[in-house]
Design an enzyme around this catalytic site. Structure first.
Site, PDB file in Angstrom:
ATOM      1  N   VAL A 258       0.670  -1.378  -0.099  1.00  0.00           N
ATOM      2  CA  VAL A 258       0.124   0.505  -0.057  1.00  0.00           C
ATOM      3  C   VAL A 258       0.707   0.842  -0.190  1.00  0.00           C
ATOM      4  O   VAL A 258       0.248   2.316  -0.959  1.00  0.00           O
ATOM      5  CB  VAL A 258      -0.716   0.249   0.961  1.00  0.00           C
ATOM      6  CG1 VAL A 258      -1.319   1.559   1.076  1.00  0.00           C
ATOM      7  CG2 VAL A 258      -2.179  -1.185   1.288  1.00  0.00           C
ATOM      8  N   GLU A 259       2.058   1.021   0.581  1.00  0.00           N
ATOM      9  CA  GLU A 259       2.254   2.595   1.133  1.00  0.00           C
ATOM     10  C   GLU A 259       3.775   2.401  -0.336  1.00  0.00           C
ATOM     11  O   GLU A 259       3.392   3.516  -1.314  1.00  0.00           O
ATOM     12  CB  GLU A 259       4.061   2.039   2.514  1.00  0.00           C
ATOM     13  CG  GLU A 259       2.890   2.208   2.716  1.00  0.00           C
ATOM     14  CD  GLU A 259       3.662   2.023   4.567  1.00  0.00           C
ATOM     15  OE1 GLU A 259       4.790   3.038   4.755  1.00  0.00           O
ATOM     16  OE2 GLU A 259       3.568   1.475   5.361  1.00  0.00           O
ATOM     17  N   MET A 260       4.819   2.065  -0.686  1.00  0.00           N
ATOM     18  CA  MET A 260       5.633   2.206  -1.431  1.00  0.00           C
ATOM     19  C   MET A 260       5.735   1.019  -2.454  1.00  0.00           C
ATOM     20  O   MET A 260       6.304   1.290  -4.208  1.00  0.00           O
ATOM     21  CB  MET A 260       7.517   2.505  -1.405  1.00  0.00           C
ATOM     22  CG  MET A 260       7.404   3.513  -0.220  1.00  0.00           C
ATOM     23  SD  MET A 260       9.088   3.462   0.687  1.00  0.00           S
ATOM     24  CE  MET A 260       9.206   5.269   0.271  1.00  0.00           C
TER      25      MET A 260
END
Length: 460
Positions: A258-260
């Site tokens: 979800v982040e990177m």
């Protein structure tokens, strides 16, 4: 036996019982004992571990219908608030005591809250007399002095549960330079759009001021981003403590879908390897070249420099009495009075323990939002039931810049957060004048970064 003789025997028994009771109530650890041994005796006599542990030594009346119900409720409440198991181990093995444990022990002694009257009326030897209090408080002070070496603290505040932030932490400057570049490098994300600074902006209080941070492809995470400023003081990283160091923390977001959203660090390394100038600079510092270990180590070294010392409160602790106002001082006293300084301790006023949200009330039942996996807190990592809804206590430095608050970003203002803490941790409704004073105190915690007062472009 004659009636007169029986009366004499009965009186002797009563006198003997009273003598034993007196000795128990006035028993003080021998001065020949080492300080930790003295404290162990006090804890044993007070019966602390009858309640503050997962394996309580229950009294005989715990099986009785009415008394038993009271006992089990007390044991449950005590264990939820303070598990003394680790502290007892540290005592026995001569290790430093967690500053949160010290603060909790000190506060209940000063307030006279423990042992509870209903306990020492049955267990006479558990009561605290002045001599025991003096021994225990001296033990707390001596351990606290062993934890901190900030000699700049004014003598009036040398035994406070909170401390000033250091001006610096020892670092490798060459690694810091590389770490700063990597911290702002979007190549750490799969689509080259997200960097560490995207969610932890240095010009926005070390956060992004969003309830949940936005990752690649416009995806949103499920937990509020904590500030990166002063993170070096946290005993673990992330709300659930899944990273033990800043380097371990730095390794998480790049691989989080979800982040990177990178598939592996090899994907990141391949992109960085195309930058010949960066590779040359990197190998001068890390001869073995690009690797996950070296990349995260460089970011860690940079994050050690993200300290915000010299707040008005720090200057106050160092003896500059005019640095904060009378109302702000009153706010600090209320902060201590209402037990805030038993969990929010040390240099960043937090970051040293996991604590339950909802000691005195069901926070999640009243939140009016669906329960999520992130709400489980430390339980996510340990699968231990006691850890459900426990979170690493956030530091309060620069808090006026880091809204919204709590792990779920549900509190929009400091007012909201202070009221919620009072309600769910203490079971009280604070009057507005006291809320105002506490919030005023919290505003004194904003420090300086690189010699300038920290600000937030989203707010100022």
């Amino acid at each position: 036996m004659k009636k007169g003789t029986k009366l004499i025997v009965a009186l002797l028994v009563v006198v003997a019982a009273l003598a034993v009771t007196y000795r128990l109530m006035h028993r003080v650890p021998s001065s020949d004992l080492e300080a930790n041994a003295q404290m162990q005796q006090i804890i044993t006599d007070a019966g602390c571990l009858r309640c503050h542990t997962s394996t309580p030594d229950l009294p005989f009346y715990a099986s009785m219908p009415v008394a038993g119900k009271i006992v089990m409720e007390d044991v449950s409440d005590a264990y939820r608030a303070f598990d003394m198991t680790q502290m007892e181990k540290d005592l026995k093995e001569g290790r430093p005591i967690n500053p949160v444990d010290l603060a909790k022990v000190e506060k209940v002694i000063l307030d006279g809250k423990m042992p509870q009257a209903k306990y020492y009326l049955v267990h006479w030897g558990s009561s605290f007399n002045d001599a025991k209090k003096e021994v225990a408080l001296s033990w707390v002070k001596n351990h606290r002095m062993g934890l901190y070496t900030d000699l700049a603290v004014a003598s009036d505040f040398i035994n406070e549960p909170v401390r000033p932030i250091a001006d610096s932490i020892a670092v490798d400057v060459r690694k810091v330079v590389l770490g700063e570049l990597l911290y702002h490098d979007t190549r750490l994300s799969a689509d080259n759009t997200v960097s560490c600074a995207s969610c932890h902006g240095l010009d926005t209080g070390g956060v992004d001021n969003k309830q949940y941070s936005e990752g690649v492809g416009g995806q949103f995470g499920g937990v509020n981003a904590p500030t990166v400023y002063n993170a070096a003081y946290n005993f673990v990283q992330f709300w659930d403590g899944r990273a033990g160091t800043l380097a371990e923390q730095a390794a998480g977001p790049p691989l989080n879908p979800v982040e990177m959203a990178c598939e592996s660090f090899n994907q990141i390394i391949d992109k960085l390897a195309e930058d010949k100038n960066f590779v040359l600079a990197f190998t001068e510092v890390y001869p073995d070249g690009l690797s996950e270990k070296n990349i995260t180590n460089a970011i860690e070294e940079f994050e050690k420099t993200l300290l915000t010392p010299n707040s008005r409160f720090d200057r106050y602790l160092k003896g500059e009495k005019e640095a904060i106002s009378t109302d702000e001082i009153a706010g600090y006293e209320l902060f201590k009075k209402y037990d805030c300084a038993t969990c929010h301790v040390g240099e960043i006023l937090g970051g040293q323990s996991y604590e339950l949200i909802g000691v005195k009330g069901d926070y999640f039942a009243e939140r009016q939002a669906e329960m999520t996996e992130e709400d489980n807190g430390r339980f996510k990592q340990t699968q231990t039931e006691r850890d459900r809804h426990r979170f690493k206590v956030p530091g309060l430095r620069n808090i006026e810049l880091t809204a919204p608050y709590f792990h779920d970003g549900s509190m929009a203002t400091m007012d909201d957060a202070v009221r919620a803490m009072a309600k769910y941790q203490l079971g009280i409704d604070l009057p507005q004048p006291e809320v105002d004073k506490i919030v005023g105190f919290l505003r004194t915690l904003t420090g300086e970064y690189k010699g300038k007062l920290l600000t937030n472009k989203n707010i100022i």
